[in-house]
Design a protein around this motif. Sequence first.
Motif, PDB file in Angstrom:
ATOM      1  N   LYS A 276      -0.155  -3.517  12.964  1.00  0.00           N
ATOM      2  CA  LYS A 276       0.610  -1.991  12.913  1.00  0.00           C
ATOM      3  C   LYS A 276       0.438  -1.276  11.697  1.00  0.00           C
ATOM      4  O   LYS A 276       0.213  -0.079  11.937  1.00  0.00           O
ATOM      5  CB  LYS A 276       2.184  -2.718  12.407  1.00  0.00           C
ATOM      6  CG  LYS A 276       3.097  -3.154  13.562  1.00  0.00           C
ATOM      7  CD  LYS A 276       4.470  -3.929  13.449  1.00  0.00           C
ATOM      8  CE  LYS A 276       5.064  -4.339  14.409  1.00  0.00           C
ATOM      9  NZ  LYS A 276       6.422  -4.900  13.764  1.00  0.00           N
ATOM     10  N   VAL A 277      -0.377  -1.998  10.580  1.00  0.00           N
ATOM     11  CA  VAL A 277      -0.861  -1.079   9.443  1.00  0.00           C
ATOM     12  C   VAL A 277      -2.008  -0.385   9.795  1.00  0.00           C
ATOM     13  O   VAL A 277      -2.066   1.146   9.728  1.00  0.00           O
ATOM     14  CB  VAL A 277      -1.151  -1.902   8.443  1.00  0.00           C
ATOM     15  CG1 VAL A 277      -1.795  -1.012   7.180  1.00  0.00           C
ATOM     16  CG2 VAL A 277       0.180  -2.468   7.652  1.00  0.00           C
ATOM     17  N   VAL A 278      -2.899  -0.859  10.765  1.00  0.00           N
ATOM     18  CA  VAL A 278      -4.244  -0.292  11.276  1.00  0.00           C
ATOM     19  C   VAL A 278      -3.570   0.853  12.082  1.00  0.00           C
ATOM     20  O   VAL A 278      -4.360   1.931  12.110  1.00  0.00           O
ATOM     21  CB  VAL A 278      -5.191  -1.288  11.651  1.00  0.00           C
ATOM     22  CG1 VAL A 278      -6.492  -0.591  12.298  1.00  0.00           C
ATOM     23  CG2 VAL A 278      -5.619  -2.049  10.654  1.00  0.00           C
ATOM     24  N   THR A 279      -2.851   0.531  13.009  1.00  0.00           N
ATOM     25  CA  THR A 279      -2.534   1.408  14.272  1.00  0.00           C
ATOM     26  C   THR A 279      -1.680   2.888  13.463  1.00  0.00           C
ATOM     27  O   THR A 279      -2.091   3.990  13.736  1.00  0.00           O
ATOM     28  CB  THR A 279      -1.362   1.017  14.995  1.00  0.00           C
ATOM     29  OG1 THR A 279      -2.288  -0.435  15.654  1.00  0.00           O
ATOM     30  CG2 THR A 279      -0.923   1.899  16.155  1.00  0.00           C
ATOM     31  N   ALA A 280      -1.066   2.495  12.612  1.00  0.00           N
ATOM     32  CA  ALA A 280      -0.332   3.827  11.924  1.00  0.00           C
ATOM     33  C   ALA A 280      -1.176   4.565  10.990  1.00  0.00           C
ATOM     34  O   ALA A 280      -1.391   5.765  11.219  1.00  0.00           O
ATOM     35  CB  ALA A 280       1.004   3.310  11.079  1.00  0.00           C
ATOM     36  N   GLY A 281      -2.212   3.813  10.378  1.00  0.00           N
ATOM     37  CA  GLY A 281      -3.105   4.455   9.581  1.00  0.00           C
ATOM     38  C   GLY A 281      -4.093   5.320  10.502  1.00  0.00           C
ATOM     39  O   GLY A 281      -4.648   6.186  10.137  1.00  0.00           O
ATOM     40  N   ALA A 282      -4.435   4.779  11.548  1.00  0.00           N
ATOM     41  CA  ALA A 282      -5.245   5.464  12.552  1.00  0.00           C
ATOM     42  C   ALA A 282      -4.878   7.034  13.025  1.00  0.00           C
ATOM     43  O   ALA A 282      -5.515   7.958  12.992  1.00  0.00           O
ATOM     44  CB  ALA A 282      -6.124   4.711  13.579  1.00  0.00           C
ATOM     45  N   LEU A 283      -3.634   6.859  13.110  1.00  0.00           N
ATOM     46  CA  LEU A 283      -2.836   8.015  13.559  1.00  0.00           C
ATOM     47  C   LEU A 283      -2.718   9.045  12.484  1.00  0.00           C
ATOM     48  O   LEU A 283      -2.884  10.344  12.769  1.00  0.00           O
ATOM     49  CB  LEU A 283      -1.477   7.644  14.080  1.00  0.00           C
ATOM     50  CG  LEU A 283      -1.477   6.914  15.158  1.00  0.00           C
ATOM     51  CD1 LEU A 283       0.162   6.661  15.700  1.00  0.00           C
ATOM     52  CD2 LEU A 283      -1.976   7.706  16.811  1.00  0.00           C
ATOM     53  N   ILE A 284      -2.565   8.647  11.443  1.00  0.00           N
ATOM     54  CA  ILE A 284      -2.689   9.422  10.058  1.00  0.00           C
ATOM     55  C   ILE A 284      -3.813  10.022   9.906  1.00  0.00           C
ATOM     56  O   ILE A 284      -4.115  11.334   9.600  1.00  0.00           O
ATOM     57  CB  ILE A 284      -2.289   8.778   8.847  1.00  0.00           C
ATOM     58  CG1 ILE A 284      -0.597   8.182   9.017  1.00  0.00           C
ATOM     59  CG2 ILE A 284      -2.409   9.452   7.419  1.00  0.00           C
ATOM     60  CD1 ILE A 284      -0.183   7.428   7.738  1.00  0.00           C
ATOM     61  N   ALA A 285      -4.970   9.335  10.051  1.00  0.00           N
ATOM     62  CA  ALA A 285      -6.315   9.609   9.967  1.00  0.00           C
ATOM     63  C   ALA A 285      -6.647  10.945  10.918  1.00  0.00           C
ATOM     64  O   ALA A 285      -7.336  11.785  10.568  1.00  0.00           O
ATOM     65  CB  ALA A 285      -7.402   8.430  10.314  1.00  0.00           C
ATOM     66  N   ALA A 286      -6.256  10.647  12.216  1.00  0.00           N
ATOM     67  CA  ALA A 286      -6.431  11.921  13.297  1.00  0.00           C
ATOM     68  C   ALA A 286      -5.721  12.988  12.834  1.00  0.00           C
ATOM     69  O   ALA A 286      -6.391  14.005  12.787  1.00  0.00           O
ATOM     70  CB  ALA A 286      -6.063  11.204  14.427  1.00  0.00           C
ATOM     71  N   GLY A 287      -4.611  12.963  12.379  1.00  0.00           N
ATOM     72  CA  GLY A 287      -3.931  14.090  11.674  1.00  0.00           C
ATOM     73  C   GLY A 287      -4.722  14.955  10.515  1.00  0.00           C
ATOM     74  O   GLY A 287      -4.840  16.100  10.545  1.00  0.00           O
ATOM     75  N   GLY A 288      -5.182  13.694   9.726  1.00  0.00           N
ATOM     76  CA  GLY A 288      -6.011  14.355   8.531  1.00  0.00           C
ATOM     77  C   GLY A 288      -7.180  15.188   8.798  1.00  0.00           C
ATOM     78  O   GLY A 288      -7.554  16.233   8.345  1.00  0.00           O
ATOM     79  N   MET A 289      -7.971  14.655   9.872  1.00  0.00           N
ATOM     80  CA  MET A 289      -9.120  15.333  10.535  1.00  0.00           C
ATOM     81  C   MET A 289      -8.684  16.600  10.834  1.00  0.00           C
ATOM     82  O   MET A 289      -9.460  17.776  10.883  1.00  0.00           O
ATOM     83  CB  MET A 289      -9.958  14.634  11.390  1.00  0.00           C
ATOM     84  CG  MET A 289     -10.607  13.364  11.077  1.00  0.00           C
ATOM     85  SD  MET A 289     -11.898  14.001   9.587  1.00  0.00           S
ATOM     86  CE  MET A 289     -12.899  15.147  10.697  1.00  0.00           C
ATOM     87  N   PHE A 290      -7.715  16.760  11.738  1.00  0.00           N
ATOM     88  CA  PHE A 290      -7.105  17.911  12.342  1.00  0.00           C
ATOM     89  C   PHE A 290      -6.791  18.942  11.186  1.00  0.00           C
ATOM     90  O   PHE A 290      -7.320  19.955  11.468  1.00  0.00           O
ATOM     91  CB  PHE A 290      -5.829  17.630  13.066  1.00  0.00           C
ATOM     92  CG  PHE A 290      -5.104  19.078  13.777  1.00  0.00           C
ATOM     93  CD1 PHE A 290      -5.815  19.496  14.960  1.00  0.00           C
ATOM     94  CD2 PHE A 290      -3.928  19.557  13.106  1.00  0.00           C
ATOM     95  CE1 PHE A 290      -5.372  20.706  15.353  1.00  0.00           C
ATOM     96  CE2 PHE A 290      -3.607  20.753  13.616  1.00  0.00           C
ATOM     97  CZ  PHE A 290      -4.274  21.270  14.697  1.00  0.00           C
ATOM     98  N   VAL A 291      -6.347  18.485  10.057  1.00  0.00           N
ATOM     99  CA  VAL A 291      -6.054  19.465   9.081  1.00  0.00           C
ATOM    100  C   VAL A 291      -7.359  20.038   8.393  1.00  0.00           C
ATOM    101  O   VAL A 291      -7.604  21.232   8.031  1.00  0.00           O
ATOM    102  CB  VAL A 291      -5.373  18.825   7.796  1.00  0.00           C
ATOM    103  CG1 VAL A 291      -4.962  19.612   6.417  1.00  0.00           C
ATOM    104  CG2 VAL A 291      -3.702  18.527   8.364  1.00  0.00           C
TER     105      VAL A 291
END
Length: 383
Positions: A276-291
């Motif tokens: 769960k931690v890796v999954t949620a983190g990867a979604l945050i990372a995708a948002g960060g790259m978009f920003v």
Amino acid sequence: MSLQLAVPVSTINRMRQAALPLLFILLGLVYASWASRIPAVRDALQLDPAELSLVLLCAGIGAVASFPLAAWMTGHYGARHSAWYAGIGLLVTMPCLALAPDMAWLMVAMTSLGLCSGCFDVAINALGAAAEKQAARSIMSLLHAWFCVGTLSGALIGSAFAGIGLSPLSHFGLLALLFAIPLRLCYRALPNDRPEPSAGKKYFSLPHGHLIVLGVIGFCGAIVEGSIADWSGVYMKDWLQATDGIAPLAFAAFAAMMLVTRLIGDRLKEHFNARKVVTAGALIAAGGMFVALIAPTVSLSIIGFALTGVGVATVFPFVFSAAGRHGSTALAGVATLSYGGGLIGPPVIGFLAHGFGLHAALSLVGVLCLAVALSASRAQWLE
């Protein structure tokens, strides 16, 4: 013998506790020091994106080729001795990166850097897996947090040195001299691990079964980390016109937030689970790259890279922890597949940048973050 007996047991224990974090810091410093000076080395040799991609490809080739050697060294000599031998190679190679007079010699030096860093990485992660097993609790995220201490420090030091005009040769030479003694002290402080007898032992194999899933997650994570380390500074300088002193701060922010996240990563794993931690983190990372890629200013782009650091921070600690439970051979196999991302990631970004522009090429990093989230959500072996 009398000198050894004179040293208090508590002092020896503290030295042993500090040795492993110091080795992770050393690897992070070497990694970030090179990443922070890529724009300067590129400009000195007048490399275009395709040529720089070939240089980075050599580091990936060296890293992937190192893992069978790393597994053999760890099995034959033990992780402690392997870390010592590979660490010496790292410190010798660093000045050679700046001494390279042309692209061909830089490719040779980068191959050596990949070879030595791969062996060193497997050795210290094997030591970390053994320490985690002995502690009977999750500590791998904390150990990888020390790696982030090194990458953050290396990026900030690189930014400062670039800002005052210090040459890459002076920078890398000073780093090698300063860390020769701590490397030796760490080697002497660690307990003398005893490798298993080599007769009939298989030291390396590609991952199979559920280990493939771990390798795929690590593969995508390596592309993300490697691409940001190697290309964020170039992106900041070429796309947002940041100075040589400011450009490395994107990677510094990325490393800083990885550090913060890894400091609490083990507790997050205990409260939720690694999957769960890796999954949620990867979604945050995708948002960060978009920003980072839509940001019109340097400061906002740095914030985006920082969010990406939050998201990918737990990938390697938890993947390597899961693989390490199956032994050093399994760890080396998963590391080979994982760092295959380091082999193809940065060069692919460079070739895409050559054809479509760096901004478009880095969009692939955000897509891969989503791939990590999808893979991790289905990886029951991460729990």
